[in-house]
Enzyme design. Structure first.
Site, PDB file in Angstrom:
ATOM      1  CG  HIS A 163      -2.262  -0.966   2.068  1.00 25.51           C
ATOM      2  ND1 HIS A 163      -2.938  -0.986   2.120  1.00 25.51           N
ATOM      3  CD2 HIS A 163      -2.311  -1.479   0.062  1.00 25.51           C
ATOM      4  CE1 HIS A 163      -3.693  -2.024   1.759  1.00 25.51           C
ATOM      5  NE2 HIS A 163      -3.890  -3.081   0.871  1.00 25.51           N
ATOM      6  CD  GLU A 215      -6.081  -0.544   3.253  1.00 18.93           C
ATOM      7  OE1 GLU A 215      -6.250  -0.022   4.443  1.00 18.93           O
ATOM      8  OE2 GLU A 215      -6.329  -1.189   2.555  1.00 18.93           O
ATOM      9  CG  ASP A 327      -7.136 -10.278   4.502  1.00 14.12           C
ATOM     10  OD1 ASP A 327      -7.868 -11.326   3.552  1.00 14.12           O
ATOM     11  OD2 ASP A 327      -6.772  -9.218   4.351  1.00 14.12           O
ATOM     12  CE  LYS A 352      -9.411  -7.374   3.132  1.00 15.23           C
ATOM     13  NZ  LYS A 352      -7.808  -7.245   2.384  1.00 15.23           N
ATOM     14  CB  SER A 379     -12.019  -5.837   6.667  1.00 13.36           C
ATOM     15  OG  SER A 379     -11.399  -5.522   5.343  1.00 13.36           O
ATOM     16  NE  ARG A 381     -10.051  -6.634  -0.390  1.00 10.43           N
ATOM     17  CZ  ARG A 381      -9.923  -7.934  -0.769  1.00 10.43           C
ATOM     18  NH1 ARG A 381     -10.750  -8.364  -1.070  1.00 10.43           N
ATOM     19  NH2 ARG A 381      -8.485  -8.417  -2.010  1.00 10.43           N
TER      20      ARG A 381
END
Length: 444
Positions: A163, A215, A327, A352, A379, A381
């Site tokens: 990220h 994010e 996850d 998710k 969660s 994305r």
């Protein structure tokens, strides 16, 4: 009984400027709802298929095929159906209209999980409106959950991994205001720590370091993971919330797992000499040293999505004081959840909806997890939209936890603001999960 009269899909854009699918549903009593699906950057290889067009338009990321599948195949088949019958509609789409399966179940390879999910979410919203109840209440009814609880927000305030452009191997460093008395107070704590963190980072790394990632978190030029934890500890202290705000991590270790079964903590450095490659056991011991030194309550994806062995070791050794969240390991897939329960691989599910591709299968994964005594974290994305479905989902399923980014960027705040509205609507009946975030309700 109201029935579905129109199902219409279109291509819209997510928070990264990539195409995604949005669906409108109209019903015979004049109701219209809209739902949009998100997409992830670090995706697990076992996720259901997100159908993209390929080719040169939108750099291959167009979704006109998925949109076409809704408008030409799914939509016409749902006309006249009752939107309150979520399970029947989801099963019809997944088993009959799509019908593709692999070793882990229904993989949605014909129509695309993004096509099916957009419709599934819209059906759920329509079902709530037709029933005359809020979406969270409708979801609770679908799951058979008698007790509604507001989740603890897990704010992703420092970004690394896939990220961010810094050297940080681990993807997310989060703060969880477990010591708050309400969701409203949790937001206050989270926002104040976030602003203190911004000041601390600006002072130490300069103005540029406070630019935000996908994010809404900061991505300062941190060289190693402990530095990120130290920054959080300092910001929490400065905000005056030591003991009330704790720390979570999402390592996303599949992103730096090598063929030779080692983990490369320097994976972002091109042509690196491999000096920071460590074994699964060494990585586990690194986590244990973090837990001993910092108030860490949650570690997500600490190992590769196929490294079941180290997951199980970690869960055995630290699973009581820390939740080990699957996850990429689980991809919200009931079959993978069942395997992890049997092998005691982890003790929490990251929920998710777009990993599995339908509301019904998501509810199934949550119910299985809760029955096993696990925690559940709802969660977002990294590529999000303004859709707030997951806020209602977290409340309706009483997951106890939600991560949907930092308190920054409108597509993140959309979810947190919806949770504020829900808490206000519940009034004196509102319960905040707080320190019970791992087990906010009895299994239902």
């Amino acid at each position: 009984m109201a029935t579905i009269t129109v199902v219409k899909a279109r291509q819209i854009f997510d928070s990264r400027g990539n195409p995604t699918v949005e669906v409108d549903i109209h019903t015979s009593n004049g109701i219209k709802v809209t739902a949009a699906v998100p997409s992830g950057a670090s995706t697990g290889i076992y996720e259901a298929l997100e159908l993209r067009d390929g080719g040169s338009d939108y750099l291959g990321k167009g979704v006109s095929k998925a949109v076409g599948n809704v408008n030409n195949i799914i939509g016409p088949a749902l006309i006249g159906k009752d939107p309150t019958q979520q399970t029947a509609i989801d099963n019809f789409m997944v088993h009959e209209l799509d019908g593709t399966q692999n070793e882990w179940g229904w993989c949605k390879q014909k129509l695309g999980a993004n096509a099916i999910l957009a419709v599934s979410l819209a059906v759920c919203k329509a079902g709530a409106v037709v029933s005359g109840i809020p979406l969270y209440k409708h979801i609770a009814n679908l799951a058979g959950n008698p007790k509604i609880v507001l989740p603890v927000p897990a704010f992703n305030v420092i970004n690394g991994g896939s990220h961010a452009g810094n050297k940080l191997a681990m993807q997310e460093f989060m703060i969880l205001p477990v010591g708050a008395a309400s969701f409203k107070e949790a937001m206050k704590m989270g926002v104040e720590v976030y602003h203190h963190l911004k000041s601390v980072i600006k002072k130490k790394y300069g103005q540029d370091a406070t630019n935000v990632g996908d994010e809404g978190g900061f991505a300062p030029n941190i060289q190693e993971n402990k530095e990120g934890l130290e920054l959080l500890k300092t910001a929490i202290e400065k905000a005056g919330y030591t003991g009330k705000v704790v720390i979570g991590m999402d390592v996303a270790a599949s992103e730096f797992y090598s063929e030779d079964k080692t983990y490369d903590l320097n994976f972002k450095e091109e042509n690196n000499n491999g000096s920071q490659k460590i074994s699964g056991d060494a990585l586990k011991d690194l986590y244990k040293s973090f837990v001993a030194e910092y108030p860490i309550v949650s570690i997500e994806d600490p190992f590769d999505q196929d490294d079941w062995e180290h997951y199980a070791k970690m869960t055995t050794e630290c699973g009581t004081e820390v939740q080990i969240v699957g996850d990429d390991l689980l991809v919200t897939n009931p079959k993978r959840v069942a395997k992890a329960i049997a092998e005691k691989s982890c003790n929490a599910l990251l929920l998710k909806v777009n990993q599995i591709g339908s509301v019904t299968e998501s509810i199934e994964a949550v119910k299985m997890s809760k029955k096993a005594g696990w925690g559940v974290m709802t969660s977002h994305r990294s590529g999000e939209t303004e859709d707030t479905f997951i806020a209602d989902l977290a409340v309706g399923l009483s997951t106890g936890q939600i991560k949907t980014g930092a308190p920054c960027r409108s597509e993140r705040l959309a979810k947190y603001n919806q949770l504020l509205r829900i808490e206000e609507e519940l009034g004196s009946e509102a319960i905040y999960a707080g320190v019970n975030f791992r087990k906010p309700v009895e299994p239902y």
